[in-house]
Design an enzyme around this catalytic site. Sequence first.
Site, PDB file in Angstrom:
ATOM      1  N   CYS A  34       0.813  -1.224   0.000  1.00 38.73           N
ATOM      2  CA  CYS A  34       0.000   0.000   0.000  1.00 38.73           C
ATOM      3  C   CYS A  34       0.845   1.271   0.000  1.00 38.73           C
ATOM      4  CB  CYS A  34      -0.982  -0.009   1.169  1.00 38.73           C
ATOM      5  SG  CYS A  34      -0.245   0.109   2.827  1.00 38.73           S
ATOM      6  N   HIS A  74      -2.681   1.298   6.970  1.00 36.41           N
ATOM      7  CA  HIS A  74      -3.011   1.222   5.546  1.00 36.41           C
ATOM      8  C   HIS A  74      -3.152   2.632   4.985  1.00 36.41           C
ATOM      9  CE1 HIS A  74      -4.315  -0.797   1.909  1.00 36.41           C
ATOM     10  NE2 HIS A  74      -5.347   0.021   1.809  1.00 36.41           N
ATOM     11  N   HIS A  78      -5.696   1.931  -4.365  1.00 35.33           N
ATOM     12  CA  HIS A  78      -4.787   1.380  -3.353  1.00 35.33           C
ATOM     13  C   HIS A  78      -4.393  -0.046  -3.702  1.00 35.33           C
ATOM     14  CE1 HIS A  78      -7.960  -0.890  -0.724  1.00 35.33           C
ATOM     15  NE2 HIS A  78      -8.403  -0.776  -1.954  1.00 35.33           N
TER      16      HIS A  78
END
Length: 374
Positions: free
Chosen positions: A288, A336, A348
């Site tokens: 990510c 994240h 993402h």
Amino acid sequence: MGSGKRNLTMAAVAVVCAMTVLGAPVTAYASQSIPTEPTPSPTPTPSASGSSGTASPDSTPVTNEELEAVRLKLEGLYHDAAVATDAYNAAEEKADKQSAEIVDLAHEIVEGQEKLDTLQDLIGAAARAQYRGGGLPPEVRLWLSENPQDFLEGADRLRQGQLATKGLLAEMTKTQQDLEQYSKDASARWEKLEANRKAKEKAKKKIKKQIAAAEELEAQLEDDERERLAQLEEEAAQESQAAWLDSGILDEINGRATEQGKKAVKYATDQMGKPYEWGAEGPETYDCSGLTSQAWAAAGRTIPRTSQEQWRQLRHIDIQDMRPGDLIIYNSDASHVAMYIGDGSVIHAPRPGRTVTIAGAGTMRILGVVRPDA
């Protein structure tokens, strides 16, 4: 008991075993993600024919409630893997920096030693010259000199030479002190480098164990159960996005992307469909924060490597003020990150087994928004 029930029971047992090996979850959020209902009793391992991916005619259907429990367990495992991935990336970034510093110090030590050798040669030459000219008292040398003016000029040069020698000695002393400090600094950085290497290995083991536990859990499901699980995941994401949009937040978000932001968004969207891989920064795979950091690097802006450092170091902005290119940080531990691309959507790299994709910005727990550019 039907094969569907047996497989789900095995899945639950596998997760409990995995969590026992791995220890308690890293964060409070992770522990909340894993249901606390009693674990079913172990059952015999099904035969190969019983786990072929097709439920037998007499199998008892697995309920949505049971699959939801599996979904939450998977969410917890992948969350903990993401936390460990951030720790791995942070240790790797520090190790790279420390390695570069050690190389720089090595160059300083070499240059310092060469300088010290040169100073010692100059001081030795000056001492020999003073010795050769310093055998008689000054008044005798003046009396013997055929040209007093030459003598006086020579005496002046001698005084200058003595002062220069003192300066050389002082410079040599400082160079020796610098070399000692360089050596101490290099030793300290070696120790930190070794500590970060150990931290990387520890995080790497944690990542692999968490992902292996999740994959084992998913592997126990029948094909139709996996499809229903994917449907439950999609429904949960849609519900979260709908609740976020129902708040009216999208009516307040109307920021326009900067030129750098447009470049970052283009880079990120060009990576669509590429697989997630922990620790990866492209160009074929990404995690990510690897995706967001490389997207902004392509736009000419260097940002921290990990989602936690992106949250800590970049400027925080109100969510209603965000614009395409801004980064949305998720989960209470900033484990994240995704890039906002407009119209309530983000791009993402979700997790292992997934690819770079577009999702609703509100499908996950938003911690806050940060802005890489001015």
